[in-house]
Design an enzyme around this catalytic site. Sequence first.
Site, mmCIF file in Angstrom:
data_model
loop_
_atom_site.group_PDB
_atom_site.id
_atom_site.type_symbol
_atom_site.label_atom_id
_atom_site.label_comp_id
_atom_site.label_asym_id
_atom_site.label_seq_id
_atom_site.Cartn_x
_atom_site.Cartn_y
_atom_site.Cartn_z
ATOM 1 N N HIS A 181 -0.612 5.578 7.715
ATOM 2 C CA HIS A 181 -1.754 4.718 7.389
ATOM 3 C C HIS A 181 -1.855 3.664 8.471
ATOM 4 C CE1 HIS A 181 -4.499 1.903 5.740
ATOM 5 N NE2 HIS A 181 -3.579 0.988 5.509
ATOM 6 N N HIS A 199 -4.590 0.828 10.887
ATOM 7 C CA HIS A 199 -5.835 0.079 11.060
ATOM 8 C C HIS A 199 -6.304 0.233 12.502
ATOM 9 C CE1 HIS A 199 -3.866 -2.785 7.852
ATOM 10 N NE2 HIS A 199 -4.246 -1.641 7.319
ATOM 11 N N GLU A 209 0.815 -1.221 0.000
ATOM 12 C CA GLU A 209 0.000 0.000 0.000
ATOM 13 C C GLU A 209 0.854 1.279 0.000
ATOM 14 O OE1 GLU A 209 -4.233 -0.605 1.697
ATOM 15 O OE2 GLU A 209 -2.836 -1.079 3.322
ATOM 16 N N HIS A 224 -11.463 -0.802 6.786
ATOM 17 C CA HIS A 224 -10.035 -1.024 6.633
ATOM 18 C C HIS A 224 -9.221 -0.219 7.655
ATOM 19 C CE1 HIS A 224 -6.431 -0.786 3.546
ATOM 20 N NE2 HIS A 224 -6.016 -0.926 4.787
HETATM 21 MN MN MN Z 1 -3.931 -1.105 5.189
#
Ligand code: MN
Length: 249
Positions: free
Chosen positions: A104, A106, A85, A176
């Site tokens: 980024h 979760h 990603e 996500h």
């Molecule tokens: Mn991810």
Amino acid sequence: MTTIEIQERDIVGENLITELVAANRILVRQGVLDAFGHVSARSAPGASTFLLSRNLAPGSVTRNDVMTHDLDGVVLDDDRPAYLERFIHAEIYRRRPDVMSVVHSHSAAVVPFSVVEAPFRPVIHMAGFLNPEGTPVFEISDFAGDGSDLLVTNGQLGSDLAGALGDGNVALMRGHGSIAVGSSLPEVVYRAVYTEVNARAQLEASVLGTPRFLSRGEAATANGSVGGQALRAWNVWRAQVAKEVGSDD
Ligand code: MN
């Protein structure tokens, strides 16, 4: 504990690599990253490259794992596997010249807000960087159809996600996780941590009653005054991971 007084002007060049390692370790300690998720830093103001670890759990990242990527997500002078990603970071840096660092994650308390109608909004003064009208949610099926794995694994999806973020500081990714951006590593780490804290506070407040959110004016003012304290938080958290990060002094 080691006393560390880092100023933003010190976080450049080789120090930037060290502080990126520290950011990984801090975000693991703060419960924002676990085995997954990542944090990156633009190489320098205006640069078309950014620093991001090779494909590795954030709690394991060391200086030697940091690789330089360009805005197409191509790794420069390194054959080791990159994060699937990485395009999240690349396309945000392309679209937002003001952004110097991206997280980024979760992180667990934030994700539920990505799958319900109720908007994610600032309820605490430390989270004035959140959009008081509601945090945008990236609906990946609008771009990838209904058979995707929800991952942002190419430049087009990265660009679509960056579009959902717009000029904001945080966006949710349905089912996500989320992204946070900032003008420095300390700022983005602060924002990622307090995004998670705000999520817990909003949920708990919603159990008790109807939350009163920060107004537009309060969010803007709180962001201006509290946001400036990011470096204070950074220096506390930075000292906690000093042994893990090592020192180049
Ligand atoms: Mn991810």
